[in-house]
Design an enzyme around this catalytic site. Structure first.
Site, PDB file in Angstrom:
ATOM      1  CB  SER A  27      -0.821   0.128   1.333  1.00  0.00           C
ATOM      2  OG  SER A  27      -1.470   1.311   1.320  1.00  0.00           O
TER       3      SER A  27
ATOM      4  CE1 TYR B 252      -5.141  -1.522   4.389  1.00  0.00           C
ATOM      5  CE2 TYR B 252      -3.960   0.599   3.852  1.00  0.00           C
ATOM      6  CZ  TYR B 252      -4.356  -0.713   3.257  1.00  0.00           C
ATOM      7  OH  TYR B 252      -4.345  -1.082   2.039  1.00  0.00           O
TER       8      TYR B 252
END
Ligand code: ZN
Length: 657
Positions: free
Chosen positions: A541, A554
């Site tokens: 990510s 996250y």
């Protein structure tokens, strides 16, 4: 065997060719008659040519068509006069015959006519049906085979001794048929090959075929040779994946390229593999030479590939000398493996090839056991099998097959595969020829694609037992693991650290981090056995290099996976496993981003949806497909010498840059 003819169905097929289509499909419905191209049909008709002059034609099944699903376009229109004249030649090579068959077509766009076209033309019936019926082949493959055939069929058929299909067979039939045929002849019995029937109508020819096959079936029943032994109660070994992957690696070395190893866990297969006389009955030869291309002459019993190679080399050297041509030995990898612990496995460069070998061997097991019960299983001499395996027509087909796709014969496993980036990764890998196992918690994964090279499994990656079961199933399906795409993950609703519940933190860590650790660890021994080296791709990510406020769990989980991947790269390099990460950002064509959420986020930043989607340095939209293509390339040659890389796929992000 029962006729499947139905007047009401048949009424929907009007005209000679349509009737031919209808009963061809009826034959195609019975795998015990026509298995993977083992049969063909034709109809003779007269049509005007472009000048309006009538031409006698034979519409014969074209190559590449399956009888079960054939259409009118699957029949090749050959000029009868040309075929009948060819039959008068004293000799013709099969390559020359194939060229002449093509030249006889009235439509150059039609498929290549069956190699048995001349034989179809020679037979008097308007409709001609040809099958390689299992029951008939069982009968032939016994010491008394010819006598059984002659006694059972009397003079209703002309019996033709075995010769290789192609021009020689057509020539032999041209010679024997007129000598032995009479008003009551309804077909031909080609020993160790199959049956021909013919008739004035599609129904007559088809039902004569059913009758001829039924005669063989009834005889086997009468002689207590019809029912095969009861399925085995033996419990297959629970944990086979490492042994299978090791075997696949060795098989791939023999193939000269990665191949798939498919396990067939049917009770019938376990029964056959458990037979005490397995090493004898499985080593006589294929049921019919037609099968040799898919199954090789003999299966491997056990796992000694070195011995198999030595025996295959001897077989090649001995019989190549007899062929009088200069031949190159094909690969020495078995296509069928019978192992008491691993069961029945079939090998193919593609999932389809391995499945076809499995289908054929499923029938072979029955044929062998029936022939054994009838009086002893006896296949054709090895030279006859060799001549078909090294037939110049088959060799020409192999040469014309084209270059395989980059991942042909390799297996990829993708997590979170039912939607979004995961699904796009599945598609990118399938496009490159890989067989793909897709894991997801969503049950839709099991029906995502109905194709032999995709296997969808429901799996909860946070449960070790679920992961183990999925890997076991994946390896039984394709034989091993070459590529692993770690995609599954969750993106929880934003929450500042001060307000975040520990429960949410733990949930995110458990899915995004712990599950990947567990899967990587479980896959390592399999990846180590990948014929061309293992590859892992981590869908990371942008939050790894550039975390965002409100996304602590996250961002931390993705950063931890990133670090895990870097350590894996250090540890696994010696095992020829490379691991690379890509960092996507703002991929909006996923289920996560509904139009409503997209609109509200865009509004939040004072942007239009279009501006928001392309809010990056390159002003470009990043799609799931873009991410997936990079993931697939990371498994390919471009990244062959790269490990531990991290590549952004985000259109350029100024915080990352
Ligand atoms: Zn045939």
């Amino acid at each position: 065997m029962k006729s499947l003819w139905s007047d009401s169905e048949a009424a929907q097929f009007s005209g000679d060719l349509a009737q031919r289509v209808y009963t061809s499909r009826l034959l195609g419905r019975e795998s015990a008659l026509v298995l993977h191209g083992g049969g063909n049909t034709s109809v003779k008709t007269r049509e005007p040519d472009v000048f309006g002059e009538p031409v006698d034609l034979l519409y014969v099944k074209g190559s590449g068509w399956d009888l079960e699903t054939i259409e009118g376009a699957g029949f090749s229109p050959c000029r009868m006069a040309h075929l009948l004249k060819l039959a008068t030649l004293p000799q013709l090579s099969d390559l020359a015959m194939a060229r002449e068959l093509k030249c006889s077509l009235t439509n150059p766009g039609a498929p290549m006519p069956s190699v048995e076209a001349i034989l179809h033309a020679l037979l008097p019936g308007k409709f001609v049906d040809h099958t390689h019926a299992d029951a008939f082949i069982s009968l032939c493959n016994t010491p008394e085979g010819e006598r059984h055939v002659r006694e059972l069929y009397g003079d209703s058929v002309v019996v033709i001794p075995y010769v290789m299909p192609g021009f020689k067979l057509a020539r032999l039939c041209a010679e024997l048929y007129p000598k032995h045929a009479h008003g009551g002849t309804i077909g031909l019995a080609l020993l160790n090959h199959g049956l021909f029937s013919f008739g004035a109508t599609a129904r007559e020819s088809y039902e004569r075929m059913i009758d001829l096959v039924s005669v063989a079936e009834d005889f086997l029943k009468k002689r207590q040779a019809w029912s095969v032994p009861a399925p085995s109660a033996q419990e297959p070994t629970a944990d086979r994946r490492l042994a299978l992957a090791a075997l696949r690696r060795e098989v791939s070395a023999q193939l000269g390229a990665p191949g798939l190893l498919v396990s067939h866990d049917s009770p019938a297969a376990w029964q056959f593999v458990g037979r005490p006389d397995l090493a004898t009955i499985s080593q006589q030869g294929p049921a019919t030479p037609d099968h040799v291309i898919r199954t090789k002459r003999l299966p491997l019993v056990g796992r000694d590939l070195g011995a198999y190679r030595a025996a295959y080399t001897t077989y090649f050297e001995k019989h190549a000398a007899g062929s009088g041509q200069k031949l190159t030995m094909l690969d020495a990898a078995p296509r069928v493996i019978l192992d008491p612990e691993l069961g029945l496995c079939t090998v193919g460069r593609t999932a389809k090839d391995a499945a076809i070998a499995g289908d054929i061997y499923g029938h072979t097991m029955e044929i062998i056991q029936r022939a054994t019960a009838l009086g002893g299983w006896k296949a054709l001499p090895a030279q006859d099998i060799f001549d078909v395996e090294y037939w110049d027509l088959e060799q020409a087909k192999l040469r014309g097959a084209g270059k395989p796709a980059v991942f042909t014969g390799e297996v990829a496993l993708v997590t979170g595969a039912a939607s979004g980036i995961g699904k796009a990764c599945v598609e990118a890998l399938l496009r490159r020829g890989a067989a793909v196992v897709g894991l997801d918690v969503n049950p839709a994964i099991t029906t995502l694609y109905a194709r032999p090279d995709f296997h969808g499994l429901v799996c909860d990656l946070t449960q070790e037992a679920s992961v183990t079961a999925a890997l076991e199933a994946a390896v039984r399906r394709y034989g091993g693991l070459d590529m692993l795409v770690l995609n599954a993950g969750i993106f929880p609703p934003g929450a500042p650290i001060a307000d975040m519940k520990a429960e949410l933190w733990r949930k995110v860590m458990s899915i995004n981090l712990d599950a990947n650790f567990m899967l990587m660890s479980a896959c390592h021994p399999l990846l180590k056995l990948a014929p061309n080296g293992g590859r892992v791709v981590v869908i990371g990510s942008k939050n790894v290099p550039a975390p965002g406020p409100g996304a602590a769990a996250y961002s931390a989980s993705k950063a931890a996976v990133n670090q895990l991947a870097r350590v894996a790269a250090l540890e696994w390099g010696k095992d020829r496993i490379r691991i690379n990460s890509l960092h996507p950002n703002m991929v909006f064509d996923t289920a996560l981003w509904t139009p409503e959420i997209l609109a509200s986020r865009a509004k939040h930043y004072g942007l239009s949806v279009e501006e928001y989607k392309t809010n990056n340095v390159l002003r470009t939209e990043v799609t799931s497909r873009d991410v997936a293509e990079l993931a697939a390339e990371m498994c390919g040659a471009l990244f062959a010498k790269t490990t531990a890389s991290q590549v952004p796929v985000d259109g350029g992000n100024d915080r990352v840059i």
